[in-house]
Design a protein around this motif. Structure first.
Motif, PDB file in Angstrom:
ATOM      1  N   VAL A 185      92.300  30.367  38.103  1.00 55.31           N
ATOM      2  CA  VAL A 185      92.005  29.158  37.338  1.00 55.31           C
ATOM      3  C   VAL A 185      93.082  28.885  36.304  1.00 55.31           C
ATOM      4  N   ILE A 186      93.455  29.894  35.555  1.00 55.10           N
ATOM      5  CA  ILE A 186      94.355  29.686  34.418  1.00 55.10           C
ATOM      6  C   ILE A 186      95.829  29.672  34.835  1.00 55.10           C
ATOM      7  N   HIS A 187      96.152  30.197  36.022  1.00 56.82           N
ATOM      8  CA  HIS A 187      97.541  30.276  36.488  1.00 56.82           C
ATOM      9  C   HIS A 187      97.603  29.902  37.974  1.00 56.82           C
ATOM     10  N   PRO A 188      97.295  28.645  38.304  1.00 56.20           N
ATOM     11  CA  PRO A 188      97.138  28.262  39.705  1.00 56.20           C
ATOM     12  C   PRO A 188      98.442  28.127  40.494  1.00 56.20           C
ATOM     13  N   GLY A 189      99.569  27.936  39.823  1.00 60.29           N
ATOM     14  CA  GLY A 189     100.860  27.822  40.498  1.00 60.29           C
ATOM     15  C   GLY A 189     101.874  28.739  39.857  1.00 60.29           C
ATOM     16  N   TRP A 190     102.947  29.036  40.588  1.00 58.52           N
ATOM     17  CA  TRP A 190     103.933  29.992  40.087  1.00 58.52           C
ATOM     18  C   TRP A 190     104.388  29.658  38.669  1.00 58.52           C
TER      19      TRP A 190
END
Length: 367
Positions: free
Chosen positions: A76-81
């Motif tokens: 949720v908090i870091h969905p993409g690189w």
């Protein structure tokens, strides 16, 4: 029909009070235990955003600590690189400030609920870069804003050995120590905890103690250990829990019960577990209380919470927080795990946020 002996007048009285409405005269958990330990709950997005009017009143009255159910987990908090989504986490911090509720960040490193880009990642350097950037970015953002972090979650097998995960596989067995080292640097003002389930059981406890000693031997700070507390009301391992409080305290760290709930439904396996990836098939036999909890089980649930809180109070100098994994029964993850579509009753408030007999039993210990 099997009968159960009611062990105290307290349980009988509590059952009689079960139908009362929640209101201003309802006692407060956090006030009752203010001189003993923090009383926490897990919050979902609806509760954080104060979209539920009943929860909006009840939560600040009952709890002085909160852990997010899902919104600080990596997917949720870091969905993409290079993409972070801090919207709900920022709202949680603001919620805590508004109501003077201490926030426990959950969690920085966990093998489950990882972002999609991590799935199937084979390059060790990429895993290390993610690991380092994630901890530095998230922990630093909330330094001074959250009270504590579950730095690493569920890194051990039931026998106390290190769980096979992408982090253990690509970074090696010292990844837990390194996670705490990074968290300490990024968030020096937060308490740093290791969190797991069944780590009150002797074999897993031994592995957990060895892990904590390894972190300490490296000169890295660890402030406490979380015992999740996903137990069944009819089978609470009180002896193991007490031994664990004593043994962990010898390490000079705090002990918390971080995800407490007492399930009342049949377990499809022998023993207790809390691995979110474990599933079983629905049958009516596995969902016996779909239309309500019978008094016999209500008594067991009440007695279970009464026994647990007696134990917590015995070690109130060591136990620093007790957090329920959810506010009310309808919110509990146990309605969908390990079998979807069941009706469980594991918390102190029912699906209408009404206090249950177990609530009265916990409050009565402080009267």
């Amino acid at each position: 029909m099997r009968t159960y002996k009611i062990t105290s007048l307290l349980v009988i009285t509590s059952l009689a009070l079960f139908s009362r409405s929640y209101g201003q005269k309802t006692a407060s958990l956090k006030d009752s235990y203010k001189n003993d330990f923090l009383i926490g709950t897990a919050l979902n997005a609806t509760q954080i955003e104060e979209k539920d009017p009943t929860a909006k009143v009840l939560i600040p009255k009952q709890f002085n600590a909160a852990t997010p159910e899902n919104i600080m987990k990596a997917e949720v908090i870091h969905p993409g690189w290079d993409k972070y989504n801090f919207d709900l986490a920022d709202k949680l911090v603001a919620y805590g400030k508004k109501y003077n509720i201490r926030i426990n960040g959950h969690t920085l490193i966990w093998h489950s609920q990882l972002p999609a880009f991590m799935h199937g990642m084979q390059d060790a350097d990429s895993v290390k870069q993610y690991f380092t950037n994630h901890i530095k970015t998230v922990a630093a953002r909330y330094n001074g804003k959250v009270f504590s972090w579950d730095v690493v979650n569920e890194a051990l097998n039931e026998d106390g050995t290190l769980r096979k995960s992408i982090f253990a596989d690509k970074l090696g067995p010292d990844f837990v120590t390194e996670a705490f080292r990074l968290a300490q640097a990024a968030s020096p003002d937060a308490q740093l905890y290791y969190n797991d389930y069944n780590n009150e059981q002797p074999a897993k406890r031994a592995g957990c103690i060895a892990l904590i000693k390894k972190i300490q031997a490296a000169g890295v700070r660890i402030d406490g250990v979380g015992i999740q507390g996903h137990w069944r009301a009819s089978n609470i391992p009180l002896k193991d829990i007490e031994e664990s409080i004593v043994e962990y305290s010898k390490l000079g760290i705090k002990v918390m019960f971080t995800e407490l709930d007492l399930g009342v439904l049949p377990n499809p396996w022998d023993g207790d577990a809390a691995d979110v990836n474990m599933k079983a098939t629905y049958t009516a036999k596995m969902n016996p209380y779909a239309n309500g909890l019978p008094d016999s089980m209500q008594v067991k649930l009440t007695k279970g919470y009464e026994d647990l809180f007696k134990l917590f109070l015995k070690y109130k100098g060591t136990v620093s927080r007790v957090t329920f994994w959810g506010v009310n029964d309808g919110q509990s993850w146990l309605n969908g795990w390990p079998i979807k579509g069941r009706t469980n009753y594991p918390l102190l408030f029912d699906r209408n946020y009404q206090p249950k007999p177990a609530f009265d039993a916990v409050i009565a210990l402080k009267k």
